[in-house]
Scaffold this motif. Sequence first.
Motif, PDB file in Angstrom:
ATOM      1  N   CYS A  73      13.312  90.966  42.788  1.00  0.00           N
ATOM      2  CA  CYS A  73      14.164  90.239  43.726  1.00  0.00           C
ATOM      3  C   CYS A  73      13.484  90.240  45.092  1.00  0.00           C
ATOM      4  O   CYS A  73      12.594  91.048  45.361  1.00  0.00           O
ATOM      5  N   ARG A 113      19.157  83.572  36.212  1.00  0.00           N
ATOM      6  CA  ARG A 113      18.448  83.760  37.492  1.00  0.00           C
ATOM      7  C   ARG A 113      18.937  82.776  38.547  1.00  0.00           C
ATOM      8  O   ARG A 113      18.839  83.035  39.749  1.00  0.00           O
ATOM      9  N   GLU A 167      16.530  82.479  32.351  1.00  0.00           N
ATOM     10  CA  GLU A 167      16.234  81.533  33.434  1.00  0.00           C
ATOM     11  C   GLU A 167      17.522  80.968  34.018  1.00  0.00           C
ATOM     12  O   GLU A 167      17.647  80.803  35.241  1.00  0.00           O
TER      13      GLU A 167
END
Length: 376
Positions: A232, A194, A191
């Motif tokens: 994405c 990201r 996370e």
Amino acid sequence: MNLNDFSKTDFSGLYISKVSHPTYGKKYIARFQHNRKRYVKVLGYTKKDNLTKASAITLLQKFKTSLDFDSNINAKDITINAKTHEVKLDKSISDLQDENKFLRSVLGNEYKNVNIDVLKDGIQKIYDLEELKDYQIELIKLQDHLEKHNKRMIILFEGRDASGKGGAIRRITRYMNNKHYRVVALGKPTETQRNQWFLQRYIEHFPTGGEILMFDRSWYNRAMVEPIFGFCTQEEYEIFMEDVVNFEQDLVRQGMILIKLYFSVSKAEQKKRFDRRINDPLRHWKFSEVDMQAQDLWGEFSEKKYEMLKRTSSRSAPWNIVRSDNKHLARLEAMKIILNSVDYEGRNYSLNFEPKEEINISVQKELLQMRKSQNY
């Protein structure tokens, strides 16, 4: 006497019957022409007359002498000719026996219990490994050169699933000094990752001076895998495609040796390798959920591959396309590409470093092929 029932021996004019008589054995006959006249004579049988090939030759020569059309042949010459032929025959048998003995000493007695295809495959792998060794020695020299001159190298291994990236990496690093190379295969981003700059998690692993870093899949996941599986956004994909060339040019300008390898496997060969993974318990762990979709999504991957090669191959960081249906040749060509990227000391110029054109394909040729067919 039907000549179709006889086979010609390697001695001119001498024939032997194809079928053996249960009592008399095989029949030897003499059959030849002289001055447009044909001569045929039964010389005898292998069992009944204990006739060998050498003795049949002697009888044939005596028969010719008795016809008196070759005054140059005498009994002494006949005997020498027959004995010479017999010696050659004995040597051939001896050579075969020695060869058989040698092969048995190498293979052992268990070879009879091994599937012949498995045995052939295993022997071929030994030949392949031996061929690679000279180039693996050169890779060690290359490694020494990078350490000596404090140079950094990054090698990207890209390609569809089952294209042979992992096997190539294992052969390339087989004899390398493990203190001066690393292999990085990143999993799903955390996370935290990201929310970072996309390339940041790759940069964290970059090599120090004298080190080689190999990415088993790289930042080019964003060019193919991520957009296809929705990992994405379209905007993130476009930003990457626009920025990556400048990013790589900066790396090269700052002294990084960057090598980009794309292993190009055909659709049929990929399916064959997937089937093997499914059916072979030793390889089943390699098969993933993503693999199951690779064949169905072949067209989508081809479109992204085409765009990636077209838009991200630059003069400073070109793509090297390696056709990988033949794993051994693909590994050999990958080694050549790496070795040709640096002018290192002690190169063995007796080796062939020239690319094999049907395996080491230019980007332009690969793109042209893809416009004609999506087989790769």
